[in-house]
Design a protein around this motif. Structure first.
Motif, PDB file in Angstrom:
ATOM      1  N   SER A 176       0.883  -1.111   0.013  1.00 35.78           N
ATOM      2  CA  SER A 176       0.058  -0.020  -0.071  1.00 35.78           C
ATOM      3  C   SER A 176       0.702   1.345  -0.095  1.00 35.78           C
ATOM      4  O   SER A 176       0.689   2.260  -0.584  1.00 35.78           O
ATOM      5  CB  SER A 176      -0.686   0.080   1.118  1.00 35.78           C
ATOM      6  OG  SER A 176      -1.782  -0.894   1.264  1.00 35.78           O
ATOM      7  N   TRP A 196       3.987   5.668  -5.611  1.00 31.64           N
ATOM      8  CA  TRP A 196       4.070   5.746  -6.863  1.00 31.64           C
ATOM      9  C   TRP A 196       3.112   6.676  -7.460  1.00 31.64           C
ATOM     10  O   TRP A 196       3.384   7.378  -8.662  1.00 31.64           O
ATOM     11  CB  TRP A 196       3.859   4.290  -7.555  1.00 31.64           C
ATOM     12  CG  TRP A 196       3.870   4.097  -8.797  1.00 31.64           C
ATOM     13  CD1 TRP A 196       5.021   4.191  -9.602  1.00 31.64           C
ATOM     14  CD2 TRP A 196       2.760   4.165  -9.844  1.00 31.64           C
ATOM     15  NE1 TRP A 196       4.827   4.156 -11.102  1.00 31.64           N
ATOM     16  CE2 TRP A 196       3.337   4.065 -11.234  1.00 31.64           C
ATOM     17  CE3 TRP A 196       1.540   4.228  -9.633  1.00 31.64           C
ATOM     18  CZ2 TRP A 196       2.508   3.839 -12.264  1.00 31.64           C
ATOM     19  CZ3 TRP A 196       0.775   3.933 -11.079  1.00 31.64           C
ATOM     20  CH2 TRP A 196       1.131   3.997 -12.121  1.00 31.64           C
ATOM     21  N   VAL A 239       2.620   1.840  -3.544  1.00 31.95           N
ATOM     22  CA  VAL A 239       1.374   2.149  -4.411  1.00 31.95           C
ATOM     23  C   VAL A 239       1.156   3.632  -4.465  1.00 31.95           C
ATOM     24  O   VAL A 239       1.121   4.353  -5.154  1.00 31.95           O
ATOM     25  CB  VAL A 239       0.152   1.475  -4.466  1.00 31.95           C
ATOM     26  CG1 VAL A 239      -1.061   1.995  -5.222  1.00 31.95           C
ATOM     27  CG2 VAL A 239       0.512   0.154  -4.916  1.00 31.95           C
TER      28      VAL A 239
END
Length: 59
Positions: A22, A28, A25
């Motif tokens: 998590s 990113w 992500v």
């Protein structure tokens, strides 16, 4: 007692893996949003250069 400790270890491992993914992500997506305006500007500049090349070939 040993089985219960093993079960908790697997649960904590899974929780840590999900948290790690998590975070990766989220970072990113943040980086992607940060550089989106720059990418749009580069795409616009490339589009404008392509128009100049097409116009020069047509003359």
């Amino acid at each position: 007692m040993h089985e219960q400790g093993k079960d908790h270890f697997l649960g904590y491992s899974l929780l840590a893996a999900v948290a790690f993914v998590s975070i990766i992500v989220a970072v990113w997506l943040n980086e992607h949003e940060k550089f989106a305006p720059i990418k749009a500007q580069i795409n616009e500049e490339n589009r404008m250069m392509n128009i100049r090349v097409i116009n020069e070939r047509g003359d």
